[in-house]
Design an enzyme around this catalytic site. Structure first.
Site, short mmCIF file in Angstrom:
data_model
loop_
_atom_site.label_atom_id
_atom_site.label_comp_id
_atom_site.label_asym_id
_atom_site.label_seq_id
_atom_site.Cartn_x
_atom_site.Cartn_y
_atom_site.Cartn_z
N GLU A 274 26.50 88.97 55.34
CA GLU A 274 25.58 88.07 54.65
C GLU A 274 25.84 86.61 55.01
O GLU A 274 24.90 85.82 55.15
CB GLU A 274 25.68 88.27 53.13
N HIS B 297 24.04 85.46 58.13
CA HIS B 297 22.66 84.98 58.01
C HIS B 297 22.64 83.47 57.77
O HIS B 297 21.78 82.76 58.30
CB HIS B 297 21.95 85.69 56.87
N GLU C 298 19.42 91.02 61.79
CA GLU C 298 20.43 91.81 61.09
C GLU C 298 21.57 92.22 62.04
O GLU C 298 22.74 92.23 61.65
CB GLU C 298 19.78 93.05 60.47
N ASP D 218 25.46 91.41 61.76
CA ASP D 218 26.49 92.46 61.85
C ASP D 218 27.64 92.00 62.74
O ASP D 218 28.82 92.14 62.38
CB ASP D 218 25.90 93.75 62.41
#
Length: 413
Positions: free
Chosen positions: A259, A262, A338, A342
């Site tokens: 998270e 991001h 995403e 990761d």
């Protein structure tokens, strides 16, 4: 160069074998259930779009949309207020038309697969809150959008796309502070090793970490989740109580590292920029197709033109069709971001096995091992198999003396 050196240092670590050891944790009825739930979602995407299209079409030939406009014109004289008032019955009626489908997909199907923790009354109450928010948003959005259409007759498609982006930015700004707390209680994550590690990871990447929030998602669902949300002064780190209570510290660190990726990689801004381009193209299409559709059917629908609020179902219908057609494109844009998060999370948390375990836990509602075309078309996140493989490759490349492990993981299916 560094990955090659690490690779040479771990010649006995077989990435394929390590990946398979994790994937084989999900077997038999549990895997069949996971696959059935996710594959059913492929059809839900189509049917949800068709239901939305049908609900908007129902407002045109029946004359309901025109009646909503006439009602607003009888109540007030100002054009902008007429549009705002029109948004109320438009949102209510289109929501009611789609309500049986919403109840099935949002409640009964989730209950069927063991993902729903709420009673129907509690779930329906939250839907009512969402409807109230939707009415307010549509009142503001339609007022702004139709003001733009009236003011800029030839270039409204450009300004209309810009209006949508402004609303998206404003929503991202106020969402964590004013909207999310309407559905969940947010409290400071208690002091302890979990919070200390999250704060340390955040500070090492220049992420504001004065507040780390815990929210009670378990009252609604069994899904694990976390996020870094907001813009500017409203940025915050949040994780749900399912993640805290159902997973180990290494798994929590892996999720939070993802998270934070991001945030550091500026994905919110990049996503909005990419969607702005898509919106501009779509508004250009609507600029051409919308008036043509109204010229052909407007008299029967009692719609006066593209600047008439009664034309809202036409715009919404085109948006629903576009969203359906662009689903693979939108999924790819999100999935790439995403995947980048990761990779960032693995580098920050340095918990490849924790990340692999989380990928397996997400199999509760995501198909674990799709084919490549299936993943490209229908997945807005990397599949569990892709994520486990990435984790094991990272482990081989970056963990000195990386050893094969037999996953000690019990999935709650």
């Amino acid at each position: 160069m560094l990955p090659a050196i690490a690779h040479a240092a771990n010649p006995g670590f077989d990435v394929d074998q390590a990946t398979r050891a994790y994937l084989d944790v999900l077997q038999g009825p549990a895997r069949a259930k996971s696959d059935a739930y996710f594959e059913g979602g492929y059809w839900l995407t189509l049917w949800s779009a068709l239901v939305a299209i049908a609900s908007y079409l129902a407002l045109l030939p029946t004359g309901l949309s025109a009646r909503f406009r006439d009602w607003s014109e009888r109540l007030v004289k100002r054009r902008w207020l007429q549009t705002a008032l029109y948004a109320v019955p438009f949102t209510l009626v289109s929501t009611l038309i789609a309500l049986p489908w919403t109840i099935y997909t949002g409640y009964f199907r989730e209950k069927q697969y063991g993902l729903m923790n709420q009673s129907f009354i509690a779930w329906f109450g939250e839907q009512a809150i969402g409807l109230a928010i939707g009415i307010l948003i549509n009142m503001a959005l339609l007022t702004a959008l139709f003001a733009v259409i009236r003011r800029f007759r030839r270039t409204w498609w450009i300004w209309g796309a810009g209006t949508m982006i402004v609303f998206a930015l404003f929503g991202a700004l106020i969402g964590p502070v004013f909207i999310a707390p309407l559905f969940n209680k947010y409290t400071e994550l208690p002091n302890g090793p979990v919070r200390d590690r999250i704060v340390a990871m955040a500070r090492s990447n220049n992420i504001p970490a004065e507040h780390v929030y815990l929210f009670d998602a378990s009252k609604q669902t069994k899904r694990i989740s976390a996020n870094v949300s907001g813009l500017g002064p409203t940025i915050r780190i949040s994780l749900n109580d399912n993640l805290l209570n159902r997973t180990a510290p290494d798994e929590i660190a892996a999720v939070m590292g993802h998270e934070m990726g991001h945030y550091v990689l500026n994905h919110v801004t990049k996503m909005i920029a990419m969607f702005a381009v898509i919106l501009l193209i779509l508004f250009g299409i609507v600029y051409r197709a919308g008036p043509a559709m109204i010229r052909r059917h407007g008299a029967r629908w009692q719609v006066r033109g593209i600047a008439d609020p009664a034309a809202t179902p036409v715009l919404a219908l085109m948006a629903a069709v576009a969203a359906l057609v662009l689903t693979p494109v939108l999924n790819t844009i999100i999935r790439v971001n995403e995947s980048e998060a990761d990779a960032f999370g693995l580098n920050v948390a340095r918990e490849p096995d924790g990340f692999a375990k989380i990928a397996m836990r997400l199999s509760e509602y995501r198909k674990i091992e799709p084919g490549p075309i299936e993943e490209a078309l229908f997945f807005d996140h990397p599949s569990g198999a892709t994520r486990v493989r990435m984790s094991m490759q990272w482990k081989k490349d970056h963990v000195p003396g990386a050893a094969m492990v037999k996953p000690d993981l019990k999935l709650d299916q």
